[in-house]
Write a protein that holds these residues in place. Sequence first.
Motif, PDB file in Angstrom:
ATOM      1  N   LYS A  21      68.507  14.720   7.014  1.00 44.83           N
ATOM      2  CA  LYS A  21      68.511  13.663   5.994  1.00 44.83           C
ATOM      3  C   LYS A  21      67.404  12.639   6.271  1.00 44.83           C
ATOM      4  CE  LYS A  21      71.855  14.975   3.391  1.00 44.83           C
ATOM      5  NZ  LYS A  21      71.600  15.403   2.029  1.00 44.83           N
ATOM      6  N   MET A  22      67.250  12.244   7.524  1.00 45.68           N
ATOM      7  CA  MET A  22      66.211  11.283   7.891  1.00 45.68           C
ATOM      8  C   MET A  22      64.828  11.877   7.641  1.00 45.68           C
ATOM      9  SD  MET A  22      67.891   9.706  11.358  1.00 45.68           S
ATOM     10  CE  MET A  22      66.396   8.895  11.860  1.00 45.68           C
ATOM     11  N   ASN A  23      64.646  13.140   8.009  1.00 49.72           N
ATOM     12  CA  ASN A  23      63.351  13.798   7.791  1.00 49.72           C
ATOM     13  C   ASN A  23      63.019  13.875   6.302  1.00 49.72           C
ATOM     14  OD1 ASN A  23      62.996  14.120  10.523  1.00 49.72           O
ATOM     15  ND2 ASN A  23      63.293  16.330  10.523  1.00 49.72           N
ATOM     16  N   ALA A  24      63.999  14.271   5.486  1.00 51.24           N
ATOM     17  CA  ALA A  24      63.773  14.390   4.042  1.00 51.24           C
ATOM     18  C   ALA A  24      63.377  13.037   3.447  1.00 51.24           C
ATOM     19  CB  ALA A  24      65.024  14.934   3.352  1.00 51.24           C
ATOM     20  N   ARG A  25      64.009  11.984   3.897  1.00 50.93           N
ATOM     21  CA  ARG A  25      63.685  10.640   3.401  1.00 50.93           C
ATOM     22  C   ARG A  25      62.263  10.247   3.791  1.00 50.93           C
ATOM     23  NH1 ARG A  25      65.548   4.809   5.069  1.00 50.93           N
ATOM     24  NH2 ARG A  25      65.182   3.770   3.115  1.00 50.93           N
ATOM     25  N   MET A  26      61.887  10.524   5.041  1.00 50.97           N
ATOM     26  CA  MET A  26      60.543  10.167   5.497  1.00 50.97           C
ATOM     27  C   MET A  26      59.487  10.995   4.772  1.00 50.97           C
ATOM     28  SD  MET A  26      59.217   7.972   7.560  1.00 50.97           S
ATOM     29  CE  MET A  26      57.651   7.665   6.778  1.00 50.97           C
ATOM     30  N   ILE A  27      59.767  12.260   4.515  1.00 53.03           N
ATOM     31  CA  ILE A  27      58.830  13.111   3.772  1.00 53.03           C
ATOM     32  C   ILE A  27      58.614  12.542   2.368  1.00 53.03           C
ATOM     33  CG2 ILE A  27      58.549  15.394   2.705  1.00 53.03           C
ATOM     34  CD1 ILE A  27      59.881  16.526   5.316  1.00 53.03           C
ATOM     35  N   ARG A  28      59.692  12.116   1.723  1.00 48.44           N
ATOM     36  CA  ARG A  28      59.563  11.493   0.396  1.00 48.44           C
ATOM     37  C   ARG A  28      58.700  10.233   0.466  1.00 48.44           C
ATOM     38  NH1 ARG A  28      65.019  12.771   0.177  1.00 48.44           N
ATOM     39  NH2 ARG A  28      65.617  10.598   0.507  1.00 48.44           N
ATOM     40  N   LYS A  29      58.874   9.443   1.520  1.00 43.04           N
ATOM     41  CA  LYS A  29      58.080   8.226   1.677  1.00 43.04           C
ATOM     42  C   LYS A  29      56.600   8.550   1.857  1.00 43.04           C
ATOM     43  CE  LYS A  29      60.025   4.571   3.697  1.00 43.04           C
ATOM     44  NZ  LYS A  29      60.586   3.721   4.737  1.00 43.04           N
ATOM     45  N   VAL A  30      56.289   9.542   2.678  1.00 43.90           N
ATOM     46  CA  VAL A  30      54.886   9.933   2.884  1.00 43.90           C
ATOM     47  C   VAL A  30      54.283  10.357   1.557  1.00 43.90           C
ATOM     48  CG1 VAL A  30      53.354  11.639   3.959  1.00 43.90           C
ATOM     49  CG2 VAL A  30      55.162  10.568   5.318  1.00 43.90           C
ATOM     50  N   ARG A  31      54.999  11.197   0.840  1.00 41.92           N
ATOM     51  CA  ARG A  31      54.493  11.680  -0.449  1.00 41.92           C
ATOM     52  C   ARG A  31      54.394  10.568  -1.480  1.00 41.92           C
ATOM     53  NH1 ARG A  31      57.849  17.279   0.040  1.00 41.92           N
ATOM     54  NH2 ARG A  31      56.273  18.323   1.312  1.00 41.92           N
ATOM     55  N   GLY A  32      55.195   9.532  -1.313  1.00 41.19           N
ATOM     56  CA  GLY A  32      55.164   8.388  -2.218  1.00 41.19           C
ATOM     57  C   GLY A  32      54.160   7.315  -1.813  1.00 41.19           C
ATOM     58  N   GLY A  33      53.371   7.576  -0.769  1.00 42.72           N
ATOM     59  CA  GLY A  33      52.338   6.631  -0.363  1.00 42.72           C
ATOM     60  C   GLY A  33      52.744   5.628   0.692  1.00 42.72           C
ATOM     61  N   LYS A  34      53.941   5.759   1.235  1.00 37.63           N
ATOM     62  CA  LYS A  34      54.406   4.839   2.281  1.00 37.63           C
ATOM     63  C   LYS A  34      54.541   5.618   3.588  1.00 37.63           C
ATOM     64  CE  LYS A  34      56.666   1.681  -0.796  1.00 37.63           C
ATOM     65  NZ  LYS A  34      57.044   2.083  -2.086  1.00 37.63           N
ATOM     66  N   ALA A  35      53.404   5.902   4.195  1.00 36.98           N
ATOM     67  CA  ALA A  35      53.360   6.802   5.344  1.00 36.98           C
ATOM     68  C   ALA A  35      53.354   6.066   6.676  1.00 36.98           C
ATOM     69  CB  ALA A  35      52.147   7.715   5.241  1.00 36.98           C
ATOM     70  N   ARG A  36      54.197   5.043   6.812  1.00 38.85           N
ATOM     71  CA  ARG A  36      54.301   4.323   8.083  1.00 38.85           C
ATOM     72  C   ARG A  36      55.767   4.187   8.459  1.00 38.85           C
ATOM     73  NH1 ARG A  36      50.024   2.412  10.451  1.00 38.85           N
ATOM     74  NH2 ARG A  36      50.978   0.658  11.471  1.00 38.85           N
ATOM     75  N   PHE A  37      56.015   4.280   9.771  1.00 38.17           N
ATOM     76  CA  PHE A  37      57.371   4.120  10.304  1.00 38.17           C
ATOM     77  C   PHE A  37      57.240   3.465  11.665  1.00 38.17           C
ATOM     78  CE2 PHE A  37      61.017   5.745  12.751  1.00 38.17           C
ATOM     79  CZ  PHE A  37      62.049   5.247  11.965  1.00 38.17           C
ATOM     80  N   MET A  38      57.910   2.350  11.848  1.00 31.88           N
ATOM     81  CA  MET A  38      57.878   1.612  13.113  1.00 31.88           C
ATOM     82  C   MET A  38      56.443   1.336  13.565  1.00 31.88           C
ATOM     83  SD  MET A  38      61.097   3.333  15.158  1.00 31.88           S
ATOM     84  CE  MET A  38      60.917   2.227  16.552  1.00 31.88           C
ATOM     85  N   GLY A  39      55.576   1.018  12.605  1.00 29.97           N
ATOM     86  CA  GLY A  39      54.198   0.687  12.923  1.00 29.97           C
ATOM     87  C   GLY A  39      53.294   1.872  13.196  1.00 29.97           C
ATOM     88  N   MET A  40      53.781   3.083  12.957  1.00 25.47           N
ATOM     89  CA  MET A  40      52.983   4.280  13.210  1.00 25.47           C
ATOM     90  C   MET A  40      52.717   5.013  11.904  1.00 25.47           C
ATOM     91  SD  MET A  40      54.784   5.731  16.686  1.00 25.47           S
ATOM     92  CE  MET A  40      56.467   5.431  16.158  1.00 25.47           C
ATOM     93  N   ASP A  41      51.540   5.622  11.814  1.00 22.46           N
ATOM     94  CA  ASP A  41      51.225   6.470  10.673  1.00 22.46           C
ATOM     95  C   ASP A  41      52.007   7.767  10.794  1.00 22.46           C
ATOM     96  OD1 ASP A  41      49.301   4.774   9.447  1.00 22.46           O
ATOM     97  OD2 ASP A  41      47.857   5.362  10.986  1.00 22.46           O
ATOM     98  N   VAL A  42      52.442   8.294   9.651  1.00 20.20           N
ATOM     99  CA  VAL A  42      53.247   9.517   9.624  1.00 20.20           C
ATOM    100  C   VAL A  42      52.594  10.522   8.682  1.00 20.20           C
ATOM    101  CG1 VAL A  42      55.527  10.485   9.095  1.00 20.20           C
ATOM    102  CG2 VAL A  42      55.353   8.203  10.095  1.00 20.20           C
ATOM    103  N   LEU A  43      52.606  11.773   9.082  1.00 16.83           N
ATOM    104  CA  LEU A  43      52.155  12.876   8.238  1.00 16.83           C
ATOM    105  C   LEU A  43      53.282  13.890   8.143  1.00 16.83           C
ATOM    106  CD1 LEU A  43      51.509  15.479  10.278  1.00 16.83           C
ATOM    107  CD2 LEU A  43      49.442  14.187  10.708  1.00 16.83           C
ATOM    108  N   VAL A  44      53.161  14.805   7.204  1.00 16.71           N
ATOM    109  CA  VAL A  44      54.133  15.898   7.089  1.00 16.71           C
ATOM    110  C   VAL A  44      53.459  17.139   7.664  1.00 16.71           C
ATOM    111  CG1 VAL A  44      55.549  17.306   5.546  1.00 16.71           C
ATOM    112  CG2 VAL A  44      55.165  14.883   5.024  1.00 16.71           C
ATOM    113  N   LEU A  45      54.087  17.699   8.683  1.00 15.86           N
ATOM    114  CA  LEU A  45      53.583  18.902   9.334  1.00 15.86           C
ATOM    115  C   LEU A  45      54.279  20.114   8.732  1.00 15.86           C
ATOM    116  CD1 LEU A  45      52.021  20.364  11.611  1.00 15.86           C
ATOM    117  CD2 LEU A  45      53.985  19.884  13.090  1.00 15.86           C
ATOM    118  N   HIS A  46      53.475  21.058   8.251  1.00 11.07           N
ATOM    119  CA  HIS A  46      54.004  22.304   7.694  1.00 11.07           C
ATOM    120  C   HIS A  46      53.793  23.402   8.728  1.00 11.07           C
ATOM    121  CE1 HIS A  46      54.321  20.828   3.476  1.00 11.07           C
ATOM    122  NE2 HIS A  46      53.410  19.987   3.922  1.00 11.07           N
TER     123      HIS A  46
END
Length: 149
Positions: A21-46
């Motif tokens: 659930k946490m991963n799915a939420r973060m993936i949605r955020k990255v795709r929505g242009g909000k790719a930061r979490f706790m001050g770090m940049d986040v990407l989606v790894l396939h």
Amino acid sequence: MAEAGRKPGTPGAFSRWTQKKMNARMIRKVRGGKARFMGMDVLVLHTVGSRSGQPRETPVAWFGDGDAWLSITSGGGSRNPDLYANLMAHPEKATIELSGRGPVKVEPHRLDGAEHAQAWRLISTAQPRIAKYQSKSERLYPIVGFTAR
């Protein structure tokens, strides 16, 4: 992600359901242009599952190093995460998704020796909490570098 030093399934460890659930939420955020979490940049790894062969998507923190993206594969402190096994089993199928960019085919490689030490300095300077996190584990966290193919 389970707390450092805790084995999966022990009190205090997150369940797989919670992690998904946490991963799915973060993936949605990255795709929505909000790719930061706790001050770090986040990407989606396939990746592709090392045993199942099924496609996998995992949000991971990354740190820039010239033309490379760096990521620590800590797995909650106790072991390498599944994404690491997937990368090592099928490196040719790895892609990353950055906020605002389509998928990028990448070549993953584990950093060792001097490369690992240099990347560790860069990452721990950018995020000192990661050095504290590493200090709670008896093993050295692998760092994976990704370069565009």
